[in-house]
Write a protein that holds these residues in place. Structure first.
Motif, short mmCIF file in Angstrom:
data_model
loop_
_atom_site.label_atom_id
_atom_site.label_comp_id
_atom_site.label_asym_id
_atom_site.label_seq_id
_atom_site.Cartn_x
_atom_site.Cartn_y
_atom_site.Cartn_z
N ILE A 72 0.82 -1.20 0.00
CA ILE A 72 0.00 0.00 0.00
C ILE A 72 0.86 1.26 0.00
O ILE A 72 0.63 2.20 -0.75
N GLU A 73 1.89 1.29 0.86
CA GLU A 73 2.78 2.44 0.96
C GLU A 73 4.23 1.95 1.00
O GLU A 73 4.75 1.63 2.07
N PRO A 74 4.90 1.87 -0.14
CA PRO A 74 6.25 1.29 -0.20
C PRO A 74 7.27 2.01 0.67
O PRO A 74 8.24 1.40 1.12
N ILE A 151 7.75 17.77 -13.20
CA ILE A 151 8.37 18.26 -11.96
C ILE A 151 7.36 18.25 -10.81
O ILE A 151 7.65 17.81 -9.70
N VAL A 152 6.15 18.74 -11.09
CA VAL A 152 5.15 18.89 -10.03
C VAL A 152 4.47 17.57 -9.70
O VAL A 152 4.31 17.21 -8.52
N GLY A 153 4.04 16.82 -10.71
CA GLY A 153 3.20 15.65 -10.46
C GLY A 153 3.71 14.34 -10.99
O GLY A 153 2.95 13.36 -11.05
N GLY A 154 4.99 14.28 -11.37
CA GLY A 154 5.51 13.02 -11.88
C GLY A 154 5.41 11.89 -10.88
O GLY A 154 5.11 10.74 -11.24
N LEU A 158 3.49 8.23 -11.22
CA LEU A 158 4.25 7.00 -10.96
C LEU A 158 3.56 6.14 -9.91
O LEU A 158 3.47 4.91 -10.05
N ARG A 159 3.05 6.77 -8.85
CA ARG A 159 2.33 6.01 -7.82
C ARG A 159 1.07 5.38 -8.39
O ARG A 159 0.72 4.26 -8.05
N ALA A 160 0.37 6.14 -9.24
CA ALA A 160 -0.85 5.61 -9.85
C ALA A 160 -0.54 4.37 -10.68
O ALA A 160 -1.27 3.37 -10.62
N VAL A 161 0.55 4.43 -11.46
CA VAL A 161 0.94 3.28 -12.29
C VAL A 161 1.29 2.08 -11.41
O VAL A 161 0.86 0.94 -11.66
N LYS A 162 2.07 2.31 -10.35
CA LYS A 162 2.45 1.22 -9.45
C LYS A 162 1.23 0.61 -8.77
O LYS A 162 1.15 -0.61 -8.61
N ASN A 163 0.29 1.46 -8.36
CA ASN A 163 -0.91 0.95 -7.71
C ASN A 163 -1.77 0.13 -8.67
O ASN A 163 -2.38 -0.87 -8.27
N ILE A 164 -1.81 0.55 -9.93
CA ILE A 164 -2.56 -0.23 -10.92
C ILE A 164 -1.93 -1.59 -11.09
O ILE A 164 -2.62 -2.62 -11.17
N VAL A 165 -0.59 -1.64 -11.14
CA VAL A 165 0.12 -2.93 -11.24
C VAL A 165 -0.19 -3.82 -10.04
O VAL A 165 -0.33 -5.04 -10.17
N GLU A 172 -6.94 8.14 -5.17
CA GLU A 172 -6.81 9.55 -5.51
C GLU A 172 -5.71 9.80 -6.53
O GLU A 172 -5.81 10.69 -7.37
N HIS A 173 -4.64 8.99 -6.50
CA HIS A 173 -3.55 9.16 -7.46
C HIS A 173 -4.02 8.86 -8.88
O HIS A 173 -3.65 9.56 -9.84
N PHE A 174 -4.83 7.81 -9.00
CA PHE A 174 -5.37 7.46 -10.32
C PHE A 174 -6.28 8.56 -10.85
O PHE A 174 -6.19 8.95 -12.02
N LEU A 175 -7.16 9.08 -9.99
CA LEU A 175 -8.09 10.12 -10.43
C LEU A 175 -7.36 11.40 -10.83
O LEU A 175 -7.69 12.02 -11.85
#
Length: 426
Positions: A72-74, A151-154, A158-165, A172-175
């Motif tokens: 959930i939180e690496p 810079i601001v939201g990369g 990245l978290r959204a992609v990892k969570n999808i995996v 909230e990251h996905f949205l």
């Protein structure tokens, strides 16, 4: 009842790096779902994960809980609170010395990340401002806003992609990623960066508020005694308060805190009771007087006969109340945690229907217009504010009260107002 108690074991873990109320709720829900876990609660104030599990499966359950937290939180580390070895043990399992993982080193780490985040936000805001105010070719404008966005939201993308995996799609990251990338897709570059910028600023303010509330609550815990002067014969030796038993004699010197509840058997002094009772005037103590742990000896030397073990002493109970105040969740918090599980998927489905149905059902409606409206709907419907604001409002209130010296037993409002525990102790 005895067989059930013997069949379960209670473990406590410290979650280092946990600063997000929403993440805490996800971890608590995830660990609660592990087979063999009878109950699990996560205290956001002390970052303490407490779970009761089947004793026969203890090792497997703890391993799975660590994997769940890491999934959930690496960046969060799950440490066993009972394995720290330096210094005296505090009532909540922490150790007093910095060698045992004190707060200063941890605060320094957070200071580094805070400075980095501020630098990122300022850089992204400057690039966005240049892109909005300047006149550039289309490719240069897109490149400028893309650089600002990364810079601001990369890290959010990245978290959204990892969570999808990992199988966690609707968060909230996905949205935020979907809405902002969609803004780029319809040519609204500045809005995509601005939305991510405001989101990150909100996250930063939230982290600062959490750390400030934690500091206020920790400052109220200065009443905790660090040691006790145990008297054996004509000698005294400094020991941890937990090592002193009922009936033992302790010596309290001027300037020291009374470590345990007891009765004065020798000596005369004035005691500062303000930490417990709020009274500004010192209280006189002499042979036969009752004294409570947390009082401060102002003048003479006192010999006290201990009447309660440290775990049942006044200061221990107060610390337990303060530390577990946010763990006693209000009905509103429990409702929002459950509601959020269904709210996010519903928002995504509704946004998809808002983008697709009007162009299909109404002639002349442009896809780009309704896609833009669907993205706006996603942003304003993001569950972050809903899920985070309610727990943080309770937590912030408890922290503000602690700063003013007010003890809060929990977020639940009692049916009838009772006298506070300190008043009953007086």
């Amino acid at each position: 009842m005895m067989d059930k108690a013997q069949a379960t074991v209670k473990r406590e873990f410290l979650l280092e790096g946990l600063d997000c109320a929403s993440c805490a709720a996800k971890i608590e829900t995830g660990v609660n779902g592990i087979q063999g876990v009878s109950s699990c609660s996560l205290n956001f104030v002390t970052k303490t994960l407490t779970l009761e599990a089947d004793k026969a499966q203890e090792k497997e359950i703890v391993t799975e809980a660590r994997s769940m937290v890491k999934k959930i939180e690496p960046h969060v580390r799950m440490n066993d609170k009972g394995r720290q070895t330096a210094g005296f043990r505090e009532p909540n399992g922490y150790r007093h010395t910095e060698a045992a993982g004190g707060h200063e080193g941890h605060s320094h780490e957070h200071g580094e990340s805070k400075r980095t985040m501020i630098l990122r936000l300022v850089s992204g805001a400057v690039l966005t401002g240049i892109g909005m105010l300047g006149s550039f070719p289309a490719w240069a404008e897109l490149s400028l806003f893309l650089i600002a966005y990364v810079i601001v939201g990369g890290d959010i993308v990245l978290r959204a992609v990892k969570n999808i995996v990992r199988g966690r799609v609707f968060d909230e990251h996905f949205l935020m990623s979907l809405a902002t990338i969609g803004a780029f897709a319809v040519g609204q570059y500045s809005e995509g960066v601005a939305v991510m910028l405001f989101y990150q600023v909100g996250e930063l303010i939230q982290a600062l508020a959490v750390n400030r509330s934690r500091a206020s609550i920790r400052s109220l815990m200065n009443i905790r005694p660090d040691y006790a002067n145990l008297k054996t014969g004509n000698e005294t030796r400094r020991v941890a308060p937990e090592e002193v038993g009922v009936g033992d004699h302790i010596v309290v010197k001027p300037g020291e805190k009374v470590p345990l509840d007891g009765k004065v058997i020798e000596g005369r002094s004035m005691l500062d009771t303000s930490a417990l009772t709020g009274e500004s005037l010192p209280r006189e103590a002499e042979a036969g007087s009752e004294v409570l742990s947390g009082f401060i000896n102002k003048s003479g030397v006192l010999t006290v006969e201990v009447t309660k073990p440290f775990g049942e002493s006044t200061v221990s109970k107060i610390l337990e109340l303060v530390e577990n105040a946010s763990a006693k969740k209000a009905p509103t918090e429990n409702f929002i945690t459950k509601f959020a599980r269904y709210y996010t998927p519903v928002v995504v489905i509704a946004a998809f229907l808002l983008a697709a149905l009007p162009p299909l059902l109404i002639s002349g409606e442009a896809w780009s217009v309704w896609l833009y409206r669907a993205l706006v709907f996603l942003v304003i419907s993001c569950p972050c504010a809903l899920v985070v604001s309610i727990p943080l409002s309770f937590f912030g209130g408890i922290g503000a009260a602690s700063k003013a010296g007010i003890l809060v037993k929990g977020s639940r409002l009692p049916r009838s107002l009772e006298r506070c525990s300190l008043c009953r102790l007086r």
